[in-house]
Design a protein around this motif. Sequence first.
Motif, PDB file in Angstrom:
ATOM      1  N   TYR A  54     -22.889  44.643 -16.949  1.00  0.00           N
ATOM      2  CA  TYR A  54     -23.036  45.767 -16.024  1.00  0.00           C
ATOM      3  C   TYR A  54     -23.750  46.886 -16.768  1.00  0.00           C
ATOM      4  CZ  TYR A  54     -19.541  43.234 -13.374  1.00  0.00           C
ATOM      5  OH  TYR A  54     -18.870  42.257 -12.680  1.00  0.00           O
ATOM      6  N   TYR A  55     -24.792  47.411 -16.143  1.00  0.00           N
ATOM      7  CA  TYR A  55     -25.585  48.481 -16.761  1.00  0.00           C
ATOM      8  C   TYR A  55     -25.679  49.659 -15.797  1.00  0.00           C
ATOM      9  CZ  TYR A  55     -29.634  51.114 -18.364  1.00  0.00           C
ATOM     10  OH  TYR A  55     -30.479  52.122 -18.751  1.00  0.00           O
ATOM     11  N   ALA A  56     -25.283  50.843 -16.268  1.00  0.00           N
ATOM     12  CA  ALA A  56     -25.330  52.055 -15.448  1.00  0.00           C
ATOM     13  C   ALA A  56     -26.721  52.677 -15.503  1.00  0.00           C
ATOM     14  CB  ALA A  56     -24.293  53.064 -15.935  1.00  0.00           C
ATOM     15  N   LEU A  57     -27.334  52.829 -14.339  1.00  0.00           N
ATOM     16  CA  LEU A  57     -28.612  53.524 -14.240  1.00  0.00           C
ATOM     17  C   LEU A  57     -28.377  55.013 -14.501  1.00  0.00           C
ATOM     18  CD1 LEU A  57     -29.000  50.797 -12.699  1.00  0.00           C
ATOM     19  CD2 LEU A  57     -30.672  51.992 -11.316  1.00  0.00           C
ATOM     20  N   PRO A  58     -29.437  55.772 -14.808  1.00  0.00           N
ATOM     21  CA  PRO A  58     -29.246  57.209 -15.052  1.00  0.00           C
ATOM     22  C   PRO A  58     -28.524  57.886 -13.883  1.00  0.00           C
ATOM     23  CG  PRO A  58     -31.475  56.574 -15.613  1.00  0.00           C
ATOM     24  CD  PRO A  58     -30.832  55.384 -14.941  1.00  0.00           C
ATOM     25  N   LEU A  59     -27.562  58.723 -14.203  1.00  0.00           N
ATOM     26  CA  LEU A  59     -26.796  59.443 -13.187  1.00  0.00           C
ATOM     27  C   LEU A  59     -27.718  60.452 -12.507  1.00  0.00           C
ATOM     28  CD1 LEU A  59     -23.957  59.723 -12.020  1.00  0.00           C
ATOM     29  CD2 LEU A  59     -23.518  61.464 -13.764  1.00  0.00           C
ATOM     30  N   PRO A  60     -27.963  60.308 -11.196  1.00  0.00           N
ATOM     31  CA  PRO A  60     -28.949  61.167 -10.547  1.00  0.00           C
ATOM     32  C   PRO A  60     -28.433  62.578 -10.252  1.00  0.00           C
ATOM     33  CG  PRO A  60     -28.068  59.592  -8.974  1.00  0.00           C
ATOM     34  CD  PRO A  60     -27.447  59.276 -10.298  1.00  0.00           C
ATOM     35  N   THR A  61     -29.253  63.559 -10.603  1.00  0.00           N
ATOM     36  CA  THR A  61     -29.014  64.954 -10.249  1.00  0.00           C
ATOM     37  C   THR A  61     -30.117  65.377  -9.285  1.00  0.00           C
ATOM     38  OG1 THR A  61     -27.957  65.465 -12.360  1.00  0.00           O
ATOM     39  CG2 THR A  61     -28.895  67.318 -11.137  1.00  0.00           C
ATOM     40  N   ASN A  62     -29.719  65.967  -8.180  1.00  0.00           N
ATOM     41  CA  ASN A  62     -30.666  66.428  -7.166  1.00  0.00           C
ATOM     42  C   ASN A  62     -31.086  67.850  -7.520  1.00  0.00           C
ATOM     43  OD1 ASN A  62     -32.063  67.271  -4.930  1.00  0.00           O
ATOM     44  ND2 ASN A  62     -30.397  66.930  -3.480  1.00  0.00           N
ATOM     45  N   ARG A  63     -32.284  67.999  -8.034  1.00  0.00           N
ATOM     46  CA  ARG A  63     -32.752  69.329  -8.427  1.00  0.00           C
ATOM     47  C   ARG A  63     -33.535  70.023  -7.308  1.00  0.00           C
ATOM     48  NH1 ARG A  63     -37.400  67.636 -12.805  1.00  0.00           N
ATOM     49  NH2 ARG A  63     -38.843  66.855 -11.261  1.00  0.00           N
ATOM     50  N   SER A  64     -33.584  69.408  -6.126  1.00  0.00           N
ATOM     51  CA  SER A  64     -34.288  70.021  -4.998  1.00  0.00           C
ATOM     52  C   SER A  64     -33.363  71.019  -4.295  1.00  0.00           C
ATOM     53  CB  SER A  64     -34.756  68.953  -4.000  1.00  0.00           C
ATOM     54  OG  SER A  64     -33.687  68.543  -3.170  1.00  0.00           O
ATOM     55  N   GLY A  65     -33.902  71.712  -3.347  1.00  0.00           N
ATOM     56  CA  GLY A  65     -33.125  72.676  -2.569  1.00  0.00           C
ATOM     57  C   GLY A  65     -32.545  72.082  -1.303  1.00  0.00           C
ATOM     58  N   HIS A  66     -32.602  70.743  -1.159  1.00  0.00           N
ATOM     59  CA  HIS A  66     -32.129  70.069   0.051  1.00  0.00           C
ATOM     60  C   HIS A  66     -31.277  68.864  -0.329  1.00  0.00           C
ATOM     61  CE1 HIS A  66     -35.073  72.428   2.262  1.00  0.00           C
ATOM     62  NE2 HIS A  66     -35.953  72.097   1.327  1.00  0.00           N
ATOM     63  N   SER A  67     -30.286  68.562   0.490  1.00  0.00           N
ATOM     64  CA  SER A  67     -29.491  67.346   0.274  1.00  0.00           C
ATOM     65  C   SER A  67     -30.378  66.125   0.448  1.00  0.00           C
ATOM     66  CB  SER A  67     -28.338  67.274   1.277  1.00  0.00           C
ATOM     67  OG  SER A  67     -27.353  68.206   0.949  1.00  0.00           O
TER      68      SER A  67
END
Length: 182
Positions: A54-67
């Motif tokens: 099992y390999y964890a992909l990079p944990l995504p952070t939403n840096r935009s101003g919208h969901s």
Amino acid sequence: MFATPTGAIALVVCALLAGWAPPGRGAGHALEGGGAQPTTEVGFTHARIGQTWYYALPLPTNRSGHSIRITRARIVDPPQGMKITGFGAYAMADVDAIPLLAPEGDPDTPDFDRLKNHATAPVTVPAGQTSDFFFEAVIELVSPPRGAVRRCEYEYEYAAGGRRDTQVLPCGMVLKVAEPRH
């Protein structure tokens, strides 16, 4: 159309630098990879053929101003010898720590069969926040891997407006098969 072959090459290079996305999708810029994955290569040097990892992909952070809603995650161009057999999205609240790289059956590896897999529906990441879900690839070693995982991709859509984008994030993972002892 191009006066010289150099002109054609320059156009291709510009297109690659600008970002590529599959037809019908834009090249996204809303995500940033969090956690240790973008800056650290994880690996194991004593893997065995037939083993599941099992390999964890990079944990995504939403840096935009919208969901945004993540609709798909995947490893781009897995090395020969690694067969991707599945993906999952799991709540961080359901595990003690994100398993960056873990073999199936190890006592420290979460029992993913017992955890709720949220990948069957889009995972929402609010504007300016890190996802409460991590994305895990299931990898079977079918032969000694030739290379490393270097690129992970997310497909997502904006909650308002429905624009769909694809974005590749750097990631790093190496599995090496143990040499038999003589």
